[in-house]
Design an enzyme around this catalytic site. Structure first.
Site, PDB file in Angstrom:
ATOM      1  CE  LYS A 171      54.567  23.484  39.212  1.00  0.00           C
ATOM      2  NZ  LYS A 171      54.340  22.111  38.640  1.00  0.00           N
ATOM      3  CD  GLU A 246      56.666  21.272  55.250  1.00  0.00           C
ATOM      4  OE1 GLU A 246      57.403  20.355  55.692  1.00  0.00           O
ATOM      5  OE2 GLU A 246      56.281  22.227  55.950  1.00  0.00           O
ATOM      6  CB  CYS A 279      59.363  13.417  51.885  1.00  0.00           C
ATOM      7  SG  CYS A 279      57.822  14.037  52.600  1.00  0.00           S
ATOM      8  CD  GLU A 378      63.703  12.117  49.479  1.00  0.00           C
ATOM      9  OE1 GLU A 378      62.731  12.065  50.245  1.00  0.00           O
ATOM     10  OE2 GLU A 378      63.994  13.135  48.813  1.00  0.00           O
TER      11      GLU A 378
END
Length: 475
Positions: A171, A246, A279, A378
């Site tokens: 997906k 992750e 990231c 973040e």
């Protein structure tokens, strides 16, 4: 406009069980560039059933067969590289040169890494004279991937799963699905057996949740936000399936006073690369006090010189961020930062000359303290926070003072110092003096940056179970 409503299930492109159109937006123009369909439970069930049916035979194929398959996929992938670059550039806004040189090659790089690691991999070994250890594929895997580095993440998951002998349902992100649909064409052309690889488009609340809780899925491999990773872990808990995550990051780039003269510019450019949508970006620049003022000036100058423009334009620049949602989030955090720290470059709004598209000014904040919002959250945009420090101990404490632990960076010409500090940083990866990771390196993090490793040997082992068999005479 592209119409890409079908899913790849059981080796064929099939129509969705029911219509559920979703517009894919070109972030450079804010115009619809494609229409896909979001899947429903029936589509998810069909894809999982196809993967389950294919598992028995594919899991028993030989290592040599699967190695040859990976090599064929790499050949077809490289032949379709320009098509892939155009798809990634269109769907998520990577400048076309960057898409060719970094986004597409991330996929081929990881395929090469798996092939090299797989050649010498042994699935069986004698633990004692009468006991054998056997590594076997874990089963049907749900692979849920993000939009920011599409092929980097898709290949890290599918390459490892294929090598291990697993079957899978992918997906991809619904806002950047075109590259993954092209990847399905590549795997089909390469001869991946029917049902081994399946693709269903959908959002996290729909297909993502259905896969995470599906009783016939043995493992979920997810890359994305920490928030979503927590939700997936909870959804998977009832069936005790393996979950490999992750997740986010807030990397510290520690620049000691003896760092090389290019360290600050290198760090700023790395933060802004891919419009800050990585990231593992070094978004917190920690600078030793003796170099701090000069570093602030240099980082600000680097930001002011950074060109911003449409993804279709050739040349070195950064493109838009991926969506209106991301743009609004970044703008809100920049506004927060303006109330917390000293703005020295960039700021609110689009760059001059751009009045349409999700473009963000490369932004630098100075005099940041690590308890500020912009140092803890973040941002996932081209926003750099610069924090001064006095001593080695001070730098380590600031770097580790975060819920994340993905990648940290050290800049120093003192090798003993680099090694000493690297051992104390609580992160899955530490890069020093601009040196990138090697092919097949384990990619992953500590703490809220996740719990798995991807790439090469370590990535392959994520998709394997270990079986001990007694009464097996050593060979």
């Amino acid at each position: 406009m592209l119409e890409k409503r079908d899913f790849y299930i059981g080796g064929q492109w099939v129509a969705p069980a029911k219509a559920n159109d979703f517009e894919v937006i070109d972030p450079s123009t804010e115009e619809t560039c494609a229409v896909i369909s979001l899947g429903d439970t029936a589509d998810t069930d069909a894809a999982v059933a196809a993967a389950r049916k294919a598992f028995d035979s594919f899991s028993r194929t030989s290592k040599e067969e699967r190695l040859a398959l990976l090599e064929k996929i790499l050949d077809v992938y490289n032949a379709r590289a320009e098509d892939m670059a155009k798809a990634i550039s269109l769907e998520m806004g990577a400048p076309i040169d960057m898409a060719r040189q970094q986004q597409v090659t991330a996929g081929s790089w990881h395929l090469e890494g798996f092939i090299e690691a797989f050649r010498d991999f042994e699935f069986e070994s004698d633990y004692t004279a009468t006991e054998r250890s056997i590594r076997e594929p874990i089963g049907v895997c749900a692979l849920i991937t993000p939009w920011n580095w599409p092929m980097n993440q898709v290949v890290l998951k599918t390459g490892a799963a294929l090598a291990a002998g697993c079957t899978m349902v992918l997906k991809p992100s619904e806002i950047a699905p075109l590259s993954s649909m092209l990847y399905a064409e590549i795997l089909d052309e390469a001869g991946v057996p029917a049902g081994v690889f399946n693709l269903v488009n959908g959002d996290g609340a729909g297909v993502g949740s259905q896969l995470s809780s599906h009783p016939d899925v043995d493992m979920v491999s997810f890359t994305g936000s920490t928030r979503a990773g927590i939700a997936i872990s909870k959804a998977a808990a009832d069936s005790l399936k393996r979950v490999s995550l992750e997740l986010g990051g807030k990397g510290a780039n520690i620049i000691f006073e003896d760092a090389d003269e290019k360290a600050v510019k290198r760090g700023a450019l790395s933060c802004f690369n891919n419009s800050g949508q990585s990231c593992n970006a070094p978004t917190r620049m920690l600078v030793q006090r003796a170099r701090y003022d000069a570093a602030v000036e240099e980082a600000a100058a680097t930001a002011e010189k950074m060109a911003v423009g449409p993804a279709s334009e050739e040349g070195r620049h950064i493109g838009p961020v991926v969506s209106q949602t991301q743009y609004d989030k970044i703008q809100a955090l920049i506004e927060t930062g303006m109330g917390e720290a000293r703005l020295v470059a960039g700021g609110l709004g689009r760059p001059d000359g751009l009045n349409r598209g999700y473009y963000v000014k490369p932004t630098v904040f100075a005099d940041v303290s690590n308890d500020m919002t912009i140092a803890q959250e973040e941002i996932f945009g081209p926003v750099l926070s610069i924090i001064p420090f006095d001593s080695e101990e001070d730098a380590i404490a600031i770097a580790n003072d975060t819920p994340y632990g993905l990648t940290n960076y050290i800049q120093s010409q003192d090798e003993d110092k680099r090694r000493r500090v690297a051992r104390r940083l609580r992160s899955g990866m530490v890069q020093t003096n601009g040196q990138g990771l090697a092919k097949g390196s384990p990619f992953g993090g500590y703490k809220q940056s996740g719990n798995g490793r991807e790439g090469g040997l370590y990535g392959l082992e994520e998709f394997l179970e270990v079986k001990a068999v007694t009464g097996w005479a050593a060979e």
